[in-house]
Design an enzyme around this catalytic site. Structure first.
Site, short mmCIF file in Angstrom:
data_model
loop_
_atom_site.label_atom_id
_atom_site.label_comp_id
_atom_site.label_asym_id
_atom_site.label_seq_id
_atom_site.Cartn_x
_atom_site.Cartn_y
_atom_site.Cartn_z
N ASP A 254 11.31 6.07 8.96
CA ASP A 254 9.93 5.46 9.23
C ASP A 254 9.31 4.60 8.62
O ASP A 254 8.70 3.56 9.01
CB ASP A 254 9.24 6.40 10.21
N ARG A 255 9.62 4.67 7.17
CA ARG A 255 8.99 4.04 6.21
C ARG A 255 9.55 4.35 4.91
O ARG A 255 9.46 5.49 4.47
CB ARG A 255 7.30 4.19 6.10
#
Length: 364
Positions: A254-255
């Protein structure tokens, strides 16, 4: 044919409601930004790439029928709506990066005196729509780079020429396929590419508690694709890696911070620790839009916390003792030291090489 989680034509957007899978396949109409925010926040659509695409397309659907008195008013509308969409699920960086890019485009178009408001809106709509095609192309590239890296590593370990090894077994966590992207998938795209090459012996997927994206969604995709696949409980990973000769773990993100620390679905970190112990390569598959060079390390990543009910109930049935306290972070951060390689559409990078490599790519 891979599943289609996003159906879009200019002025119309429908998303496959992933809360109903695998029991029911139902599409939900997204008529504007408010609908977009809700389906993202409620996790009817999820997966960092899909969140960004659906968020931006929800804005496109909203502004398509509108007429704006001037470019300044259109730019103000775009800025306010994009900022609102970013707040739906803050850990996934793709939405923020997409919002920044679209706002920069809106600013440039506002300043361009050769373009009127109608042309500005059309250019903006074209830019949002291009995200769908680009995501699929990027995913295919990620799949190709990832499959090559896994097979090369297996060949090197065996002391054999690249391409001469047999089919491999891999493990994945959460859902990173067509349901989490515009199509094909990131980590599941690597699995898909191994299958297309005839090099997939077996894929194991975790249940991914407490939301069960693996059991509900990844398993659904694997059955749909007729891949040789087995579902395992989250608590079985150590035993699996010890017993089943898994060639590699591949997960999404997600990051990704500048140093390679990676936020992904809760449970990823412990899989990485166990993989390290067993000498199993651990790969993160993510498009460049998931890499946030503005964040130096994982300690700076905001971790979303979800409602207690996701842990205490299955549907309407309570499975936890009433009155117990709950801690329900949606993500954890895997340290770069546990990651073998980060697979992007532009190649596979070691975590320590990531910042310099990505900076050069962005400048070229």
């Amino acid at each position: 044919m891979s599943l289609q989680s996003i159906k879009y034509s200019r002025g119309s957007l429908d998303i496959l409601d992933q809360l109903l899978l695998p029991v029911q396949s139902k599409y939900v109409a997204v008529r504007g930004v408010e609908d977009g925010w809700k389906v993202i926040n409620k996790m009817q659509v999820r997966g960092a790439p899909a969140i960004a695409i659906v968020g931006c397309l929800s804005l496109a659907v909203e502004i398509y029928p509108e007429e704006f008195e001037n470019k300044k008013r259109l730019r103000q509308e775009v800025e306010g709506k994009l900022n609102y969409l970013v707040s739906a699920r803050p850990t996934a960086v793709n939405m923020k990066i997409a919002a920044d890019e679209l706002l920069a485009l809106a600013n440039d178009l506002t300043k361009d005196e050769t373009i009127d408001v109608a042309a500005m809106k059309d250019r903006f709509l074209n830019a949002t729509e291009a995200m769908l095609e680009k995501d699929i192309a990027d995913n295919r590239a990620i799949g190709a780079h990832g499959a090559k890296a896994i097979l090369k590593r297996v060949a090197e370990t065996a002391g054999a020429p690249t391409g001469t090894t047999g089919p491999v077994r891999v493990l994945t966590h959460c859902n990173t396929g067509s349901l989490a992207t515009a199509g094909y998938g990131t980590a599941l795209g690597v699995v898909r590419q191994l299958a297309e090459l005839g090099k997939l012996e077996h894929v194991y997927c975790t249940e991914t508690r407490p939301y069960n994206q693996g059991a509900r969604l990844t398993a659904y995709e694997l059955v749909h694709e007729k891949f040789p696949a087995t579902l395992v409980l989250d608590s079985m990973v150590a035993a699996l890696l010890r017993a089943k000769n898994v060639a590699g773990v591949v997960v999404g993100a997600d990051r990704v911070a500048a140093n390679g620390d990676t936020a992904n679905k809760i449970g990823t970190y412990q899989i990485a620790v166990v993989a390290k112990h067993h000498g199993v390569p651990f790969y993160v598959a993510a498009p460049l839009t998931s890499i946030d060079l503005a964040i130096p390390g994982g300690d700076h990543i905001i971790i979303e916390e979800r409602p207690d009910r996701e842990m205490t109930h299955v549907g309407e049935h309570r499975i936890a003792a009433p009155g117990i306290n709950c801690w329900n972070p949606a993500f954890d951060v895997t340290p770069a030291s546990l990651i073998t390689g980060i697979i992007t559409e532009r190649g596979v990078f070691k975590p320590e090489e990531l910042k310099e490599a990505i900076t050069k790519l962005l400048e070229s």
